[in-house]
Structures are given as C-alpha cells and as structure tokens.
Design a protein around this motif. Structure first.
Motif, short mmCIF file in Angstrom:
data_model
loop_
_atom_site.label_atom_id
_atom_site.label_comp_id
_atom_site.label_asym_id
_atom_site.label_seq_id
_atom_site.Cartn_x
_atom_site.Cartn_y
_atom_site.Cartn_z
N GLU A 228 -40.65 7.16 29.74
CA GLU A 228 -39.40 7.10 28.69
C GLU A 228 -39.75 5.79 28.04
O GLU A 228 -39.80 4.80 28.39
CB GLU A 228 -38.28 7.19 29.39
N PRO A 229 -39.40 5.89 26.65
CA PRO A 229 -39.37 4.81 25.71
C PRO A 229 -38.03 4.12 26.03
O PRO A 229 -37.13 4.56 26.39
CB PRO A 229 -39.36 5.27 24.46
N ILE A 230 -38.17 2.68 25.63
CA ILE A 230 -37.09 1.48 26.07
C ILE A 230 -36.99 0.94 25.00
O ILE A 230 -37.78 0.70 24.41
CB ILE A 230 -37.61 0.99 27.37
N SER A 231 -35.76 0.49 24.69
CA SER A 231 -35.33 -0.42 23.73
C SER A 231 -35.06 -1.78 24.49
O SER A 231 -34.28 -1.65 25.34
CB SER A 231 -34.23 -0.12 23.00
N VAL A 232 -35.91 -2.77 24.13
CA VAL A 232 -35.48 -3.99 24.70
C VAL A 232 -34.65 -4.78 23.79
O VAL A 232 -34.70 -5.02 22.46
CB VAL A 232 -36.84 -4.93 24.90
N MET A 233 -33.37 -5.33 24.20
CA MET A 233 -32.33 -6.07 23.18
C MET A 233 -32.15 -7.30 23.93
O MET A 233 -31.78 -7.80 25.02
CB MET A 233 -30.96 -5.03 23.33
N THR A 234 -32.33 -8.23 23.03
CA THR A 234 -32.13 -9.89 23.23
C THR A 234 -31.36 -10.40 22.22
O THR A 234 -31.71 -10.38 21.04
CB THR A 234 -33.52 -10.49 23.73
N CYS A 235 -30.57 -11.43 22.53
CA CYS A 235 -29.66 -12.17 21.48
C CYS A 235 -30.07 -13.65 21.43
O CYS A 235 -30.44 -14.09 22.66
CB CYS A 235 -28.33 -11.89 22.14
N PHE A 236 -30.10 -14.18 20.23
CA PHE A 236 -30.42 -15.77 20.22
C PHE A 236 -29.26 -16.23 19.32
O PHE A 236 -28.80 -15.54 18.46
CB PHE A 236 -31.61 -16.10 19.30
N TRP A 237 -29.16 -17.63 19.68
CA TRP A 237 -28.04 -18.45 18.75
C TRP A 237 -28.74 -19.80 18.72
O TRP A 237 -28.86 -20.58 19.75
CB TRP A 237 -26.86 -18.50 19.26
N ASN A 238 -29.43 -20.07 17.56
CA ASN A 238 -29.96 -21.52 17.43
C ASN A 238 -30.96 -21.65 18.46
O ASN A 238 -30.99 -22.83 19.45
CB ASN A 238 -29.01 -22.51 17.70
N VAL B 40 -26.86 -3.00 20.85
CA VAL B 40 -27.08 -1.87 21.52
C VAL B 40 -26.69 -0.69 20.73
O VAL B 40 -27.11 0.40 20.72
CB VAL B 40 -26.00 -1.73 22.75
N ARG B 41 -25.85 -0.90 19.64
CA ARG B 41 -25.39 -0.09 18.45
C ARG B 41 -26.86 0.45 17.73
O ARG B 41 -26.92 1.46 17.16
CB ARG B 41 -24.30 -0.39 17.65
N ALA B 42 -27.73 -0.70 17.81
CA ALA B 42 -28.62 -0.65 16.73
C ALA B 42 -29.85 0.00 17.31
O ALA B 42 -30.74 0.32 16.80
CB ALA B 42 -29.22 -1.98 16.08
N VAL B 43 -29.86 0.09 18.66
CA VAL B 43 -31.10 0.75 19.37
C VAL B 43 -31.32 2.04 19.08
O VAL B 43 -30.33 2.69 18.79
CB VAL B 43 -30.97 0.41 21.08
N ARG B 44 -32.52 2.62 19.17
CA ARG B 44 -32.99 3.73 18.98
C ARG B 44 -33.12 4.91 20.07
O ARG B 44 -33.36 6.07 20.13
CB ARG B 44 -34.15 3.96 18.08
N ASN B 45 -33.34 4.34 21.39
CA ASN B 45 -33.64 4.83 22.53
C ASN B 45 -32.34 4.87 23.71
O ASN B 45 -31.42 4.29 23.39
CB ASN B 45 -34.77 4.30 23.24
N ALA B 46 -32.51 5.79 24.21
CA ALA B 46 -31.57 6.17 25.26
C ALA B 46 -31.38 5.13 26.71
O ALA B 46 -30.11 4.94 27.07
CB ALA B 46 -31.63 7.51 25.73
N LEU B 47 -32.51 4.27 26.65
CA LEU B 47 -32.59 3.18 27.82
C LEU B 47 -32.56 2.12 26.90
O LEU B 47 -33.66 1.83 26.28
CB LEU B 47 -33.83 3.62 28.54
N VAL B 48 -31.81 1.11 27.76
CA VAL B 48 -31.99 -0.26 27.06
C VAL B 48 -31.87 -1.28 27.98
O VAL B 48 -31.38 -1.22 29.10
CB VAL B 48 -30.36 -0.56 26.47
N HIS C 55 -27.63 4.19 27.55
CA HIS C 55 -26.96 4.16 26.45
C HIS C 55 -25.40 4.79 26.49
O HIS C 55 -24.47 4.44 26.20
CB HIS C 55 -27.46 4.74 25.07
N GLU C 56 -25.54 6.06 27.35
CA GLU C 56 -24.38 6.67 27.73
C GLU C 56 -23.47 5.69 28.57
O GLU C 56 -22.23 6.07 28.66
CB GLU C 56 -24.93 8.01 28.48
N ALA C 57 -24.16 4.98 29.54
CA ALA C 57 -23.17 4.19 30.27
C ALA C 57 -22.51 3.06 29.54
O ALA C 57 -21.43 3.05 29.82
CB ALA C 57 -24.04 3.65 31.49
N TRP C 58 -23.19 2.59 28.69
CA TRP C 58 -22.48 1.76 27.76
C TRP C 58 -21.19 2.28 26.83
O TRP C 58 -20.33 1.50 26.74
CB TRP C 58 -23.65 1.17 26.56
#
Length: 663
Positions: free
Chosen positions: A343-353, A419-427, A516-519
C-alpha cells in the motif's frame, strides 16, 4: 519480505490429536514463521515435524508437579540460548510448562486453548503469565480470561475432502460398525481423562439415542496408555459398547468429517454435515439434548450448537494460518513480520527552524519511497530560518516531496495540517532530529499488510547523545527495544510500575503511523497541548474503538538535546503535557516521584530504619538504569545516573503540577 518470525512451539504430547492436527494444518499454510518444536512426549507428531523440515526435540514431562517443574527448568535454559521471537504453547499442559519458562527467559509467550478443560482459576494464572492467547472456538475466548485472546479456528476441509458416502465407507473399512440407518457422532479427541469423552459416552446412554454411534478417531494417548481400556469398560457399564468404536489414528481426519452427523468441539473442529456443537464440560445432558434435536432430519439440515450461537463455516487453512501468524507477531511486538506491504504511504514530518535537519531526514526517507503513490509531506511551522527554502529545493527536484507552509502555531497544529494535506489512507510520522533505519517505512508498510491491521502503529526508537550526562539520561529516561521484545522478570515488573517501556497505546511522534480514518475518528491531534499530543491522539484513537499495535522493528535513532539544561526543559514540558492531558497513570507516576523526593530528607533524619527503607527504595528505583549501564558497559555514566534521574523526575513533576493547574 521482512524477516520471518522465529517461533518455538511447545506441544504437550507427540500424539496426532486435534491440537496437533490444528497446528500442522496452519504451519503448512504459511511461510511467515520459522518454527522449531519441543514435544513433552514422543509420538507420531515428531515424525510429522521432521517430514516438514521443522527441527524437533523431545523432552519428556510426566504429569507430576516435579516432572513439570523439571521440564520448565529445561525449557528456560533452552529459550535463553535460542532467543526466539515468541513461544507458542499448544494446549494447557504445554502452557503450564512453557509459560513460566518463557517468563523467566524473557520470551514473549502465546498459548492455544482448544477446549473447556481446566476452566477456572488456572485460566487466570495463564492469562497473567502469557502475552497472548489463541482460541480455536469462539466460546473459548471468554473462558481463557485473557484480555488479548483472539479466535483462530480449525480450518475448513480442503478440496480433498471425501463425499459423505465415501467417507462413511472409509470409516467402516477402519472398523466403525456403522449401520445404514445409524447416526454418527465423530470425535478425533485423543483418549485421555480431560477431553470430555466420558461426557459423550454418558450422553449416548440417554433415552432416545439408540440410533447414535460414537466413533473415536485418533491415536492412543502415550501419556495415558490405559485410558482407552477404561473408556471401553465405561461403555460396557453404560450398555452402549456395541455403539462405540475406537479406530486408532487416521491421517488427515478432516477428509472423513463429512461422514458424521455431528462433530464434537475439541476434536477436528471442522463443520460436519449437518451439525457441529460445543461439548460443555460435565454436561452430558446438554449433549444428549443436542443429539436428540439432530436425530430429526429437519433439524440436521442446519448446523446447531448446544447453548451457543449458530455455527459459521470457518475459513480455509491459509486465512486461519494468517490469523495465527498475526497473533504471534503482535505478541512478539513485531507486527508485520514475514510480510511485504504494497500500500502507498504518506510520510508526514514537521519542522520549525531546523534547516539542516530537513536535508538529513529527506535524504534518508526518499530511498524508502518504493511504492507508486508514496509521498513525503513536509510541514514548515512558520520557520524564520532557511528550513522552508531547503524543503522547497527538495520538492523542486523530486515530485514525491510536497511542502506545506503555515504560520507558527505549534507541533499539534502542524501535524493536523500535514495530515489534511496527505493523499494516502496510511500516514507515517517521524520528527526532526530522527534518523530512520533504511527499512523503517517497509516495516510499517508490512504491518499494514496483516489480515486485521491496527489503525495505530507504535514504532521503536533508540536514543543517542554526546557526553556522559546524555549517555546517562539515555539509560534513565527511555525505553529500550530489546527489553520490550525480550523482557526479563524484573524488567516486566519494573516497567509495569515505573514506566519506561514501549506500549502500543503510548506512541511517540518519532516513529508512529496511523490510518487517515483513525485520525478523523480521533478528531486529529489536540491543538491546545504543547506536548504529549501524540499520547492524547493515541488515547482518542483507542477511545474511538480503533486498535493499536507495536511494530518495534520500525526503528529510528533520535539524538537527545545537547545540554542537561535543555533536556531539563524538555522533561518539564513532557510533564506539563501529562498534566494538561490528565492521564491518571502518567500524572500519578510524575506526582508520586515528586512526593518520594520530598519524603527522602525526612527519612534520613528519622533514624537508621527509615534510612534503610529509603536506601532500599532508591536501589530498587535505580536498578533498571544501573543494570542497563552494566550490561552495556557504560562505566562513565554509572555514577551520574542518580543525578540525571533526579533532574528528570523533578522536572517532570514540576511540569505535571504546572500542566494540571493550567488545564
């Protein structure tokens, strides 16, 4: 494919009874497991393992407590040497010997419950000592008393099953005196004093059942060689000897099941035409009542169960084997072992400085995007340095990278935006400062290939740092993957009371994944929290009826804060998050630690006895990090452990009080 799960199977006998047949049929249908077997008695089951290329050792264990204790001691040494991922005890006797051995050797243990024998307090003991339970009948789930019991039924017969007429002819050839108008009750239970055959014989002697015949199809139990004679004598006393036949062992008994008009639970477990029913322990009257109902051709047209829900045809060998492998992998904290996800996965990561962190993390993640549709969503949380520019440069070179810029609102808000921006059901999530292992994403993807994948996956992480203080803090403040997979007795007790263990319900944003459904069901990450948003999210996911599981093989390395001061601030914020979250267990631990530090000076001035109690309590509390230091030969960090422990605990306590006060 990820690494196969290494499983040690412990079987109570060498007989090809129902439990052994169930096990062999499932092992034949899966390639996820690397199995070795230990038999507590010799018999034809050993030959079947050998024929399949499964290493097999026979270690006889009698029925006395002393003999069982000797088998446990031997198993403990063997498990310590072999270090399998998980142990499967196939039955009650196997569990009595294997569960204590696994507990002592630091091996996760699952046991298989096949019947209602020994229901009661013994089940509570086994539930406490084991990490999982598989039941072959839905009615056994509650009887096991195990909070993690799952159903793994006997598989339905394969295409080689004989027709009813041919199967009846085969049984007659093997000595069953089956008349044309007689009805057949079939059991493949090994003749033994604990399998309900006494109840079946007593039921058959009840009025109105003269058309019924009992066929016991299995090998003579090696542990009770006189049991068949006793049962034959009981049949004579009951006046039904002419309606009871013992055929001995019949290979592939499932092919003959269609010959029966009823099949008792604890035998083959396959649905006969027309009736399958559970045998309640010590309830021959209920068995007799069921047989009377099945004597009517109209009733036999539909499967029936005594006091149970209506029968449902079980799945075939492969689905049942998948269920067993899933249960074993989850108990071993290695969800997805032996699988390849697609299954395709969206990897989501956040950065600040964290500009340099962007380059390092994306360089490690991009080679792991191996499935069409994989992507990385980088959320820049209003950075004032070159973080966004660096991420944008990566996106311009690789279309699988997308950058989302938002005003600075904190990590929970950034996670939700991503998460709102991802395209896949798995994050999948990981943080700045983390170094994912080369197979990190593949391990998470494999975990989602399970028959019943969890909605929340908690991955593993390892902590590093520079300097003696950082090394000591790594020993004091964080869980260790090896301890989660192979916990010794004291580690289990320590982590239960003091924490510092990986748990499916307490993930870290450093290595976690979710659907994504769990989120959506959890209403996202709690944006009012400064920290502990991942713990709050997990709690909301589980409260929404979703399931969490550990996938510790999906590892990242995480480097601690560079100074003791910055680490102290980090733990203060962790405590603050626990206080704002209001989790009773986490908050209680933080507050109790603070109370202990306040009570310590009073103990010192009260006298020798109080000082002795305080010293013992301190030694117990420091025992796990000290053991870690000795085991890893971190000699320089050893004397610093008490200091960093106090810094961590007091910072978290202060943060928890502050967080609770400002909820």
């Amino acid at each position: 494919m990820t690494d196969r799960l290494r499983v040690t199977v412990v079987a109570p006998t060498g007989a090809l009874d129902a439990a052994g047949t169930w096990l062999l049929s499932l092992l034949d249908a899966t390639d996820r497991l690397a199995v070795e077997a230990v038999l507590l008695a010799d018999g034809p089951l050993r030959d079947e393992f050998t024929r399949r290329g499964v290493p097999c050792v026979v270690r006889p264990a009698g029925n006395s407590v002393a003999a069982l204790g000797g088998a446990t001691a031997w198993l403990t040494q063997r498990l310590r040497a072999d270090r399998p991922d998980v142990l499967l005890a196939n039955g009650v006797k196997a569990a009595l010997a294997a569960a204590p051995a696994a507990w002592l050797a630091g091996i996760r243990c699952v046991w298989a419950k096949h019947d209602h024998m020994f229901d009661g307090p013994l089940m509570a003991v086994l539930a406490t000592m084991t990490d999982g339970c598989v039941a072959t009948e839905a009615d056994l789930l509650g009887a096991s008393r195990h909070s993690k019991a799952v159903l793994v039924p006997f598989p339905a017969p394969g295409p080689s099953t004989l027709s009813p007429e041919t199967a009846r002819a085969e049984l007659i050839r093997r000595g069953v005196r089956l008349g044309q108008d007689e009805l057949l009750l079939l059991t493949a239970a090994r003749p033994a004093g604990d399998n309900g055959l006494d109840d079946a014989l007593t039921a058959l002697a009840q009025p109105g059942l003269s058309r019924w015949r009992l066929a016991v199809v299995d090998a003579q139990g090696p542990a009770e060689p006189d049991e068949r004679k006793r049962l034959a004598a009981l049949a004579i006393d009951l006046g039904i000897a002419d309606r009871v036949d013992f055929t001995g062992r019949v290979p592939d008994i499932s092919r003959l099941v269609p010959a029966a008009d009823a099949v008792t639970e604890g035998s083959t477990g396959w649905p006969a035409e027309p009736g399958v029913f559970a045998v309640p322990p010590a309830e021959p009257a209920e068995i007799a009542a069921a047989l009377r109902r099945l004597s009517d051709p109209g009733t036999r047209a539909e499967p029936a169960r005594v006091g149970k829900s209506q029968a449902v045809s079980p799945p075939g060998p492969r689905p049942c084997a998948d269920l067993l492998a899933e249960a074993l992998a989850e108990a071993a904290r290695l969800t997805g072992a032996g699988l390849t996800g697609t299954e395709p996965i969206s990897v989501m990561t956040c950065f600040w400085n964290e500009g340099e962190g962007v380059d390092r993390l994306l360089e490690l993640l991009l080679p792991q995007l191996t499935v069409d549709g994989d992507e990385i969503v980088v959320v820049d949380d209003g950075s004032t340095d070159d973080t966004a520019d660096r991420a944008t440069a990566w996106a311009s070179r690789d279309s699988r990278v997308r950058v989302l810029r938002i005003p600075h609102r904190g990590l929970p808000t950034a996670r939700n935006a991503g998460v709102r921006a991802v395209r896949n059901a798995l994050v999948a999530c990981t943080d700045a400062g983390c170094v994912p292992a080369p197979d990190w994403l593949a391990r998470l993807r494999a975990a989602w290939a399970e028959p019943h994948p969890a909605d929340l996956l908690t991955g593993g992480y390892r902590v590093s740092g520079h300097g003696v203080a950082a090394e000591a803090m790594a020993l004091v403040g964080y869980p260790v993957p090896e301890e989660a997979r192979h916990p010794g007795p004291w580690t289990r007790v320590y982590c239960h009371w003091f924490g510092r263990a990986f748990e499916a319900s307490t993930p870290s944003g450093r290595s976690m994944a979710f659907s994504h459904e769990a989120w959506q069901d959890a209403h996202g990450f709690a944006e009012h929290l400064k920290t502990a948003e991942d713990l709050a999210f997990a709690r909301s996911v589980i409260a929404a009826g979703r399931r969490a599981a550990l996938a510790l093989s999906a590892e990242v390395d995480w480097e601690q804060r560079p100074t003791l001061r910055s680490t102290t601030v980090m733990y203060f914020r962790y405590g603050q998050g626990n206080g704002q979250l209001g989790d009773v267990r986490l908050l209680g631990r933080d507050v109790l630690r603070g109370v202990a530090y306040l009570a310590a000076p009073a103990a010192v001035v009260r006298g020798p006895r109080a000082r002795g109690v305080a010293a013992v309590a301190a030694a117990v509390y420091l025992s796990l990090p000290v053991a870690r230091a000795v085991r890893g030969r971190h000699w320089a960090a050893l004397p610093v452990i008490p200091l960093v422990t106090a810094v961590r605990d007091l910072a978290k306590t202060a943060g928890a009080v502050r967080g609770w006060a400002t909820r």
